[in-house]
Design an enzyme around this catalytic site. Structure first.
Site, PDB file in Angstrom:
ATOM      1  N   CYS A 130       0.823  -1.215   0.000  1.00 44.80           N
ATOM      2  CA  CYS A 130       0.000   0.000   0.000  1.00 44.80           C
ATOM      3  C   CYS A 130       0.853   1.260   0.000  1.00 44.80           C
ATOM      4  CB  CYS A 130      -0.875   0.036   1.243  1.00 44.80           C
ATOM      5  SG  CYS A 130      -1.913  -1.395   1.434  1.00 44.80           S
TER       6      CYS A 130
ATOM      7  N   TRP B  17      -3.076  -2.658  -1.455  1.00 44.92           N
ATOM      8  CA  TRP B  17      -2.670  -4.036  -1.748  1.00 44.92           C
ATOM      9  C   TRP B  17      -3.437  -4.883  -0.750  1.00 44.92           C
ATOM     10  CZ3 TRP B  17      -0.022  -8.280   0.330  1.00 44.92           C
ATOM     11  CH2 TRP B  17       0.606  -9.133  -0.592  1.00 44.92           C
TER      12      TRP B  17
ATOM     13  N   GLU C 221      18.692 -17.658  -6.171  1.00 50.71           N
ATOM     14  CA  GLU C 221      18.306 -16.332  -6.675  1.00 50.71           C
ATOM     15  C   GLU C 221      17.878 -16.408  -8.145  1.00 50.71           C
ATOM     16  OE1 GLU C 221      17.482 -13.693  -5.441  1.00 50.71           O
ATOM     17  OE2 GLU C 221      17.815 -12.116  -6.902  1.00 50.71           O
TER      18      GLU C 221
ATOM     19  N   ASN D  98      -1.929   2.384   5.752  1.00 51.52           N
ATOM     20  CA  ASN D  98      -1.063   1.240   5.432  1.00 51.52           C
ATOM     21  C   ASN D  98      -0.868   0.442   6.715  1.00 51.52           C
ATOM     22  OD1 ASN D  98      -0.750   2.407   2.958  1.00 51.52           O
ATOM     23  ND2 ASN D  98       1.422   2.890   3.195  1.00 51.52           N
ATOM     24  N   GLY D  99      -0.723  -0.861   6.593  1.00 53.33           N
ATOM     25  CA  GLY D  99      -0.513  -1.681   7.795  1.00 53.33           C
ATOM     26  C   GLY D  99      -1.732  -2.521   8.092  1.00 53.33           C
TER      27      GLY D  99
ATOM     28  N   HIS E  54      18.599 -36.195  -4.410  1.00 51.29           N
ATOM     29  CA  HIS E  54      17.746 -36.612  -3.296  1.00 51.29           C
ATOM     30  C   HIS E  54      16.274 -36.320  -3.570  1.00 51.29           C
ATOM     31  CE1 HIS E  54      21.241 -37.596  -0.869  1.00 51.29           C
ATOM     32  NE2 HIS E  54      21.805 -36.521  -1.407  1.00 51.29           N
TER      33      HIS E  54
ATOM     34  N   GLU F  76       9.372 -15.230 -10.195  1.00 53.10           N
ATOM     35  CA  GLU F  76       8.591 -14.077  -9.753  1.00 53.10           C
ATOM     36  C   GLU F  76       8.142 -13.175 -10.900  1.00 53.10           C
ATOM     37  OE1 GLU F  76      10.595 -11.718  -6.756  1.00 53.10           O
ATOM     38  OE2 GLU F  76      12.451 -11.637  -7.879  1.00 53.10           O
TER      39      GLU F  76
ATOM     40  N   ARG G 134       5.454  -0.368  -6.045  1.00 52.57           N
ATOM     41  CA  ARG G 134       5.371  -1.124  -4.792  1.00 52.57           C
ATOM     42  C   ARG G 134       4.361  -2.264  -4.886  1.00 52.57           C
ATOM     43  NH1 ARG G 134       7.484   1.681  -0.460  1.00 52.57           N
ATOM     44  NH2 ARG G 134       6.139   0.511   0.911  1.00 52.57           N
TER      45      ARG G 134
ATOM     46  N   LYS H   9       6.791  -4.691  -3.749  1.00 55.26           N
ATOM     47  CA  LYS H   9       8.201  -4.350  -3.654  1.00 55.26           C
ATOM     48  C   LYS H   9       8.676  -4.415  -2.211  1.00 55.26           C
ATOM     49  CE  LYS H   9      12.187  -2.823  -5.009  1.00 55.26           C
ATOM     50  NZ  LYS H   9      13.059  -3.914  -5.485  1.00 55.26           N
TER      51      LYS H   9
ATOM     52  N   LYS I  21      14.221 -15.239  -9.380  1.00 54.82           N
ATOM     53  CA  LYS I  21      14.023 -14.208 -10.404  1.00 54.82           C
ATOM     54  C   LYS I  21      13.078 -14.717 -11.491  1.00 54.82           C
ATOM     55  CE  LYS I  21      14.984 -11.222  -8.967  1.00 54.82           C
ATOM     56  NZ  LYS I  21      15.498 -11.153  -7.654  1.00 54.82           N
TER      57      LYS I  21
HETATM   58  C1  G6P Z   1       9.791  -8.478  -1.417  1.00 55.20           C
HETATM   59  C2  G6P Z   1      10.431  -8.054  -2.732  1.00 55.20           C
HETATM   60  C3  G6P Z   1      11.770  -8.750  -2.902  1.00 55.20           C
HETATM   61  C4  G6P Z   1      12.664  -8.458  -1.718  1.00 55.20           C
HETATM   62  C5  G6P Z   1      11.993  -8.828  -0.395  1.00 55.20           C
HETATM   63  C6  G6P Z   1      12.771  -8.272   0.791  1.00 55.20           C
HETATM   64  O1  G6P Z   1       9.438  -9.802  -1.487  1.00 55.20           O
HETATM   65  O2  G6P Z   1       9.571  -8.370  -3.819  1.00 55.20           O
HETATM   66  O3  G6P Z   1      12.392  -8.290  -4.094  1.00 55.20           O
HETATM   67  O4  G6P Z   1      13.850  -9.172  -1.839  1.00 55.20           O
HETATM   68  O5  G6P Z   1      10.690  -8.252  -0.320  1.00 55.20           O
HETATM   69  O6  G6P Z   1      12.727  -6.868   0.719  1.00 55.20           O
HETATM   70  P1  G6P Z   1      13.778  -5.923   1.391  1.00 55.20           P
HETATM   71  O7  G6P Z   1      13.286  -4.529   1.075  1.00 55.20           O
HETATM   72  O8  G6P Z   1      13.743  -6.203   2.861  1.00 55.20           O
HETATM   73  O9  G6P Z   1      15.103  -6.198   0.792  1.00 55.20           O
END
Ligand code: G6P
Length: 608
Positions: free
Chosen positions: A2, A74, A481, A100-101, A504, A488, A27, A603, A485
C-alpha cells in the site's frame, strides 16, 4: 505494498496526488483512491485496478482542491474492490482516512463501534479505524486520531482529513513508514520518498508512535501521548532522474544495466585498491565488537535473504567467523538463543520489511549488536539498527530486486574482508581480493553485453514450465536467486538448490527437454558440478551453464553457455548472478508478463 500520498498547499492537489500515486505504483497494488477537500465537503473517488482507471473516473470532474489524501491498496483484509479501496470515510463523509498496515484488533473494535451505533459496511480493517476516529471526534481531529490510535493493536501509517478542519492533515505512524516532505508553502506526505522527490528534497521521517499535524505554513510533531517532539530535517539522497526509466523499457532492465555504476557507487570511498584496504564508516565504531563476535546471524527475506546466504559463505571463508542465515519471519518468533557474542546483520533493500524489522527488534531486546545492510536511507531498519552500511545503489523500483542484491553482496564482501583482516586474513590475501573486487563493475559491464545472446537462448526454451537451477558453494545462493528471479516475473515454475541435492528427489522431475541451469564456474567444486551435469544430460535435460571465460570443457557438456569473467571464488556471486537476471528478464518479456509489476507481488512487504 500500500502507498499513501497527501498534499496541503496552494497548488491544485488532485494532479499532485495522482502523480504521487504513480510514483508508488512499483510497490504493487490492486486498487486506488483519492479524497479531496472540495469547498465544504470531501469528495472521495476510488477504482479497482490501475491508477489509469481512477483517472478515467476523475476525468469527468474538475477539482479546485488544494488539500487531499490518496492511496494505493494491496489487499490484506477483504478482496480488491471499489468499496474496500481507500480512502475510507466516517461521520457521513466529514472525515476521510488512508491507511497502510494492519489493525489486528479490528474485529473487537468493530464490535465496540456497533455497540455505539456505528455500522461498518466493508470487509476492511481500515474502515474500522476511520469510524473510530469519527467516533472520538469532538471538534479536534488531532485529538480524535490520538484517541483512536491508542485503541489500535497492529501497525499503521495513516493520513486523515476532516472537512471541518480544512487547514490541516493529520499523519501518524507505527510500523509503517510516513515521511513529511517540506516544500515552499506546501507539504507532501507519503509512505515512500519516491512520491515526494519531485517536489522537495527536504524531508522529515516520522518515528513509530508519532503524530504530525501538517498545515499550510508549518507542522508540529508529538508522540501518541501528546508530548512534543522536535524533528530534524533530512535531505533525500536521490533525484527524480534516478526513479525514471531513462530510455529503458522496464525498470528491471534499467536496474540490471546500471549495475556497473551502482556497484561502483557501493564500493566508492570504501575500498582502497592501491593500499588493499577496506573502510566502512557506518560500522567503524562497532568493528571491535564485530571482530570479537562468536557468531553472526544474517536475517532477511526474499532476495536479501539470498544475499545473506552469500554472506554466510563469505564470513566463514574469508573472515573465519561462524555464520548462519535465517528468514526474519522465523527468527522473530522462535525465541532465538542469542548470547553477547552474537551479532545480527539485517539485510533489506527497503529497510521496511515487517519481518526483518521485527527480527532486529527481537535481537535488540536480547541484547545483541544489530547491524543493518540497507539501501533506503532513513528507513526504519536503518534507524533502529545499532550501526550499519548503506548500499548507496540508488532507488530500486523494479519489484524483482537486482542491483540491490549486487550491492548487498558487495557490502557483505567488504565486511568479510575488513573483518578477516582483524582476524586471520593476511594483508596479501586481502589485497588480492580487493584488487579483484575493484574490477568487478567493469566485468559486470562485459557480461551485460551478452544480453542478446542470453535472449536467443531463452527463446529456445521459453515454452518449458519447469526449470531447475543448481550450484555449489558460493554459487548455491545464486541458484536460489536465479530460480526466484525467473518465477517471480515470468511465472515459470523454477527451483534452486545445491547441485548435490538434486539426487535426493528433484532428479525424478528431469525429463526430455527440461531446462536445467548450472552455475558451473571454475572453483573448488567444478569437477563435481560437471558430474552433476552428466547426470542431467543422461536423463534428457537441457543444460544451460554459467561458466568461466576460456573454459572449453564445458562446451562439450552444456547445450548453451553464458560466459562470465574469471574472478576469485568469493567474488563469483557478483558475476554469476548477472546472466540469470537477464535470463529471467528476457523470459518475462517473451512471455508478455508485466515485468515491473508482477502479479500478487509487492516491492516492500510491510505486513506479516
Ligand atoms: C519483497 C520483494 C523482494 C525483496 C523482499 C525483501 O518480497 O519483492 O524483491 O527481496 O521483499 O525486501 P527488502 O526490502 O527487505 O530487501
Amino acid at each position: 505494498m500500500c502507498g499513501i500520498v497527501g498534499y496541503i498547499g496552494r497548488k491544485k492537489a488532485r494532479s499532485i496526488l495522482i502523480e504521487g500515486l504513480k510514483r508508488l505504483e512499483y510497490r504493487g497494488y490492486d486498487s486506488a483512491g483519492v479524497a479531496l477537500l472540495e469547498g465544504e465537503r470531501i469528495a472521495i473517488t476510488r477504482a479497482v485496478g490501475r491508477i489509469a482507471n481512477l483517472e478515467r473516473v476523475l476525468a469527468d470532474t474538475e477539482s479546485g482542491a488544494t488539500v487531499g489524501i490518496a492511496h494505493t491498496r494491496w489487499a490484506t483484509h477483504g478482496r480488491p474492490s471499489e468499496a474496500n479501496a481507500h480512502p475510507h470515510a466516517a461521520l457521513s463523509g466529514r472525515i476521510a482516512l488512508v491507511h497502510n498496515g494492519i489493525v489486528e484488533n479490528y474485529r473487537a473494535l468493530r464490535t465496540y463501534l456497533q455497540q455505539h451505533g456505528v455500522e461498518c459496511t466493508t470487509e476492511t480493517d481500515t474502515e474500522v479505524l476511520a469510524h473510530l476516529v469519527g467516533h472520538f471526534y469532538n471538534g479536534s481531529l488531532e485529538q480524535a486520531v490520538r484517541y483512536a490510535l491508542q485503541e489500535v493493536q497492529g501497525t499503521y501509517g495513516i493520513a486523515v482529513l476532516s472537512a471541518d478542519e480544512p487547514d490541516r492533515l493529520i499523519v501518524a505512524r507505527k510500523g509503517s513508514p510516513l515521511i513529511v516532505g517540506v516544500g515552499d508553502g506546501e507539504y507532501i506526505v507519503a509512505s515512500d520518498a519516491a512520491a515526494i522527490v519531485e517536489h522537495t528534497a527536504r524531508v522529515v521521517y516520522l518515528s513509530d508512535g508519532e503524530i504530525a499535524v501538517v498545515g499550510m505554513d508549518g507542522f508540529r510533531t508529538t508522540t501518541l501521548e501528546a508530548v512534543p517532539v522536535t524533528k530534524k530535517l533530512d535531505d533525500l539522497e536521490f533525484t527524480l532522474e534516478q526513479i525514471e526509466l531513462g530510455g529503458h523499457e522496464h525498470f528491471m532492465a534499467k536496474e540490471i544495466f546500471e549495475q556497473p555504476l551502482s556497484l561502483a557507487n557501493t564500493l566508492s570511498g570504501r575500498i582502497n585498491a592501491r593500499e588493499g584496504t577496506v573502510h566502512l564508516g557506518g560500522i567503524a565504531c562497532e568493528s571491535r565488537t564485530l571482530a570479537r563476535a562468536k557468531r553472526i546471524i544474517f536475517t532477511a527475506q526474499g532476495t536479501a535473504w539470498h544475499a545473506g546466504l552469500v554472506g554466510e559463505y563469505l564470513f566463514e571463508d574469508v573472515a573465519k567467523l561462524p555464520a548462519e542465515t535465517e528468514f526474519a519471519s522465523e527468527f522473530r518468533y522462535r525465541n532465538p538463543l542469542i548470547d553477547d557474542g552474537t551479532v545480527i546483520i539485517a539485510i533489506s533493500q527497503s529497510g521496511e520489511t515487517a519481518d526483518t524489522l521485527a527480527a532486529v527488534r527481537e535481537a535488540k531486546i536480547k541484547g545483541a549488536l544489530t547491524l543493518g545492510v540497507v539501501n533506503a536511507v532513513g528507513s526504519t531498519i536503518a534507524r533502529e539498527a545499532d550501526a550499519g552500511v548503506y548500499l548507496h545503489c540508488g532507488p530500486e523500483i523494479g519489484v524483482a530486486s537486482t542491483k540491490a542484491f549486487m550491492s548487498q553482496v558487495a557490502v557483505l564482501t567488504m565486511m568479510a574482508i575488513e573483518l578477516g583482516r582483524r582476524r586471520f586474513l593476511s594483508g596479501q590475501d586481502a589485497w588480492q581480493l580487493i584488487q579483484a573486487l575493484d574490477r568487478i563493475p567493469e566485468q559486470v559491464d562485459r557480461i551485460l553485453a551478452e544480453s542478446d545472446h542470453i535472449r536467443s537462448v531463452v527463446e529456445k526454451v521459453i515454452e518449458r514450465e519447469n526449470w531447475l537451477f543448481l550450484g555449489r558453494g558460493y554459487n548455491y545462493p545464486i541458484a536460489l536467486e536465479g530460480a526466484l528471479k525467473l518465477k517471480e516475473i515470468s511465472y515459470i515454475h523454477a527451483e534452486g538448490m545445491p547441485a548435490a541435492e538434486m539426487k535426493h528427489g528433484p532428479i525424478a522431475l528431469i525429463n526430455a527437454g527440461m531446462p536445467v541451469v548450472f552455475i558451473a564456474t571454475r572453483g573448488q567444486q567444478y569437477d563435481k558440478v560437471l558430474g552433476n551435469i552428466e547426470e542431467v544430460r543422461s536423463r534428457g535435460g537441457r543444460v544451460i551453464a554459467v561458466a568461466t571465460e576460456g573454459d572449453t570443457e564445458i562446451d562439450h557438456l552444456a547445450e548453451h553457455v553464458f560466459r562470465v569473467p574469471d574472478v576469485p571464488e568469493p567474488l563469483q556471486p557478483m558475476v554469476t548472478v548477472v546472466p540469470l537476471q537477464l535470463l529471467a528478464y528476457h523470459a518475462a518479456v517473451l512471455r508478455g508478463c508485466n515485468v515491473d509489476k508482477p502479479r500478487n507481488l509487492a516491492k516492500s512487504v510491510t505486513v506479516e
